[in-house]
Design a protein around this motif. Structure first.
Motif, PDB file in Angstrom:
ATOM      1  N   GLU A  71       0.817  -1.223   0.000  1.00 54.26           N
ATOM      2  CA  GLU A  71       0.000   0.000   0.000  1.00 54.26           C
ATOM      3  C   GLU A  71       0.852   1.276   0.000  1.00 54.26           C
ATOM      4  O   GLU A  71       0.599   2.213   0.759  1.00 54.26           O
ATOM      5  CB  GLU A  71      -0.967  -0.007   1.189  1.00 54.26           C
ATOM      6  CG  GLU A  71      -1.978  -1.128   1.115  1.00 54.26           C
ATOM      7  CD  GLU A  71      -2.997  -1.083   2.252  1.00 54.26           C
ATOM      8  OE1 GLU A  71      -2.939  -0.142   3.074  1.00 54.26           O
ATOM      9  OE2 GLU A  71      -3.841  -1.994   2.312  1.00 54.26           O
ATOM     10  N   THR A  72       1.839   1.308  -0.848  1.00 50.74           N
ATOM     11  CA  THR A  72       2.696   2.491  -0.948  1.00 50.74           C
ATOM     12  C   THR A  72       1.909   3.665  -1.513  1.00 50.74           C
ATOM     13  O   THR A  72       1.182   3.531  -2.498  1.00 50.74           O
ATOM     14  CB  THR A  72       3.906   2.195  -1.850  1.00 50.74           C
ATOM     15  OG1 THR A  72       4.564   1.033  -1.354  1.00 50.74           O
ATOM     16  CG2 THR A  72       4.875   3.361  -1.860  1.00 50.74           C
ATOM     17  N   ALA A  73       2.065   4.836  -0.895  1.00 49.37           N
ATOM     18  CA  ALA A  73       1.280   6.012  -1.284  1.00 49.37           C
ATOM     19  C   ALA A  73       2.035   6.957  -2.209  1.00 49.37           C
ATOM     20  O   ALA A  73       1.421   7.687  -2.987  1.00 49.37           O
ATOM     21  CB  ALA A  73       0.830   6.780  -0.038  1.00 49.37           C
ATOM     22  N   GLY A  74       3.351   6.967  -2.133  1.00 50.75           N
ATOM     23  CA  GLY A  74       4.118   7.975  -2.861  1.00 50.75           C
ATOM     24  C   GLY A  74       4.776   7.458  -4.123  1.00 50.75           C
ATOM     25  O   GLY A  74       5.610   6.538  -4.069  1.00 50.75           O
ATOM     26  N   PRO A  75       4.453   8.023  -5.276  1.00 51.68           N
ATOM     27  CA  PRO A  75       5.120   7.594  -6.516  1.00 51.68           C
ATOM     28  C   PRO A  75       6.612   7.870  -6.502  1.00 51.68           C
ATOM     29  O   PRO A  75       7.398   7.137  -7.121  1.00 51.68           O
ATOM     30  CB  PRO A  75       4.409   8.413  -7.602  1.00 51.68           C
ATOM     31  CG  PRO A  75       3.827   9.587  -6.884  1.00 51.68           C
ATOM     32  CD  PRO A  75       3.460   9.094  -5.529  1.00 51.68           C
ATOM     33  N   LEU A  76       7.053   8.918  -5.783  1.00 54.70           N
ATOM     34  CA  LEU A  76       8.484   9.192  -5.677  1.00 54.70           C
ATOM     35  C   LEU A  76       9.196   8.042  -4.967  1.00 54.70           C
ATOM     36  O   LEU A  76      10.314   7.670  -5.333  1.00 54.70           O
ATOM     37  CB  LEU A  76       8.724  10.503  -4.921  1.00 54.70           C
ATOM     38  CG  LEU A  76       8.205  11.776  -5.596  1.00 54.70           C
ATOM     39  CD1 LEU A  76       8.430  12.993  -4.694  1.00 54.70           C
ATOM     40  CD2 LEU A  76       8.888  11.993  -6.939  1.00 54.70           C
ATOM     41  N   ASN A  77       8.540   7.485  -3.956  1.00 59.79           N
ATOM     42  CA  ASN A  77       9.120   6.347  -3.250  1.00 59.79           C
ATOM     43  C   ASN A  77       9.213   5.125  -4.155  1.00 59.79           C
ATOM     44  O   ASN A  77      10.219   4.410  -4.150  1.00 59.79           O
ATOM     45  CB  ASN A  77       8.290   6.006  -2.010  1.00 59.79           C
ATOM     46  CG  ASN A  77       8.653   6.856  -0.811  1.00 59.79           C
ATOM     47  OD1 ASN A  77       9.794   7.294  -0.669  1.00 59.79           O
ATOM     48  ND2 ASN A  77       7.694   7.094   0.059  1.00 59.79           N
ATOM     49  N   VAL A  78       8.157   4.866  -4.908  1.00 55.54           N
ATOM     50  CA  VAL A  78       8.169   3.703  -5.803  1.00 55.54           C
ATOM     51  C   VAL A  78       9.305   3.827  -6.819  1.00 55.54           C
ATOM     52  O   VAL A  78      10.059   2.872  -7.059  1.00 55.54           O
ATOM     53  CB  VAL A  78       6.816   3.558  -6.524  1.00 55.54           C
ATOM     54  CG1 VAL A  78       6.880   2.433  -7.562  1.00 55.54           C
ATOM     55  CG2 VAL A  78       5.703   3.279  -5.522  1.00 55.54           C
ATOM     56  N   GLY A  79       9.450   4.999  -7.404  1.00 61.56           N
ATOM     57  CA  GLY A  79      10.522   5.199  -8.370  1.00 61.56           C
ATOM     58  C   GLY A  79      11.893   5.078  -7.734  1.00 61.56           C
ATOM     59  O   GLY A  79      12.818   4.479  -8.312  1.00 61.56           O
TER      60      GLY A  79
END
Length: 252
Positions: A15-23
Motif C-alpha cells: 500500500e505504498t502512497a508515494g510515486p516518488l518512493n516507488v521510483g
C-alpha cells in the motif's frame, strides 16, 4: 552466485502512497542487483512521471514490477520472508538488524521476500504474521523513522554486500512455500476452533504463537501434507461423532 541469489529475492511494498518512493525503490534495486518488485494495492500510479523520473536507470525494474491485491498473493511461491518493522513486539521472535538477518534471504535454491509497509503506518500485526523473521533498522532514537525508499536502500545494500561473500552452496531441502503454509494455518485454526481448543476472542493471539512455532520448524511440503492429513482425520472424526450425538438426541 551473486546474481542468482539476488534475483531470487522479492521486494514487496504494501500500500505504498508515494510515486516518488516507488521510483526511488526501483532505482536502488537496480543499483544493488535486485529486480523483483511487487506492489500490494499501491495508492499511487507506479508509472506516473514522478515515479519514472525517480527511477532513472532502474526504469526496467519499475516497468517489470507486478501489481497484486494482497500480501499472500505477493508471497505465493516464496519459502522465506522477512518483514521490516520499527514497532516493539511481545512475540518470541526477536527484532534483528539488516546485517544479521538479511543474508538468510540468499539461501540457495529458495525464493525469498523482504516486505515493507505503508509510509504512514508500517506493517500491522496481521501483515507481520506472514513473515518468519523481523528486521528493524538501528537509528538515532531521537528520530528513528526512515523514509520508505531510504529503508529499502539500507536493506538492499546489506543484501548486496552479503551476496558478495564467496561461499559454496550448501545442500538444501525443499521447504514448503508460504502459501502452502498459510493454507495449513487456516485449516488448523478452523479445526482448533471446532474442537474448542481455540476461542474466538483469543484465536488471533494464540495463532500468532502457533505460527511462530511452525516457522522455526522449516517444514517441507511433505511434512505439511502429513499435518493436513492429521487435521483431515480430526475433521472426519468430529463430524462422525457429531452425527452420532445427533442420532442419539432424536426421539425414537
Amino acid at each position: 552466485m551473486t546474481n542468482n541469489s539476488l534475483k531470487a529475492v522479492r521486494i514487496i511494498l504494501v500500500e505504498t502512497a508515494g510515486p516518488l518512493n516507488v521510483g526511488s525503490v526501483a532505482r536502488v534495486m537496480k543499483n544493488m542487483g535486485l529486480n523483483q518488485l511487487i506492489l500490494v494495492n499501491p495508492r499511487c500510479d507506479r508509472f506516473s512521471d514522478e515515479a519514472r523520473r525517480m527511477a532513472v536507470h532502474g526504469l526496467d525494474v519499475l516497468e517489470q514490477s507486478q501489481l497484486v491485491g494482497s500480501l499472500p498473493e505477493a508471497l505465493r511461491g516464496c519459502q522465506q520472508a522477512i518483514a521490516t518493522t520499527s514497532r516493539s513486539r511481545t512475540l518470541l521472535t526477536p527484532l534483528e538488524s539488516p546485517k544479521e538477518a538479511l543474508p538468510w534471504l540468499l539461501t540457495p535454491n529458495l525464493t525469498s521476500a523482504l516486505i515493507f509497509g505503508p509510509e504512514d503506518r508500517g506493517l500491522n500485526n496481521e501483515e507481520l504474521n506472514y513473515a518468519q523473521r523481523f528486521v528493524g533498522i538501528p537509528a538515532n532514537p531521537d528520530y528513528p523513522s526512515l523514509n520508505l525508499a531510504q529503508a529499502v536502500a539500507v536493506c538492499a545494500y546489506e543484501l548486496y554486500q552479503a551476496a558478495q561473500s564467496v561461499r559454496e552452496p550448501l545442500p538444501t531441502i525443499e521447504l514448503a512455500s508460504l502459501d502452502i503454509l498459510e493454507g495449513y494455518y487456516q485449516h488448523l485454526e478452523a479445526s482448533l476452533l471446532k474442537i474448542g481448543y481455540l476461542y474466538p476472542h483469543t484465536v488471533t493471539a494464540r495463532m500468532e504463537k502457533i505460527r511462530r512455532l511452525y516457522n522455526r520448524a522449516n517444514l517441507t511440503p511433505e511434512e505439511v501434507a502429513l499435518l493436513r492429513g492429521i487435521l483431515g482425520q480430526m475433521d472426519w472424526m468430529w463430524q462422525h461423532l457429531s452425527q452420532q450425538e445427533s442420532h442419539k438426541s432424536q426421539p425414537s
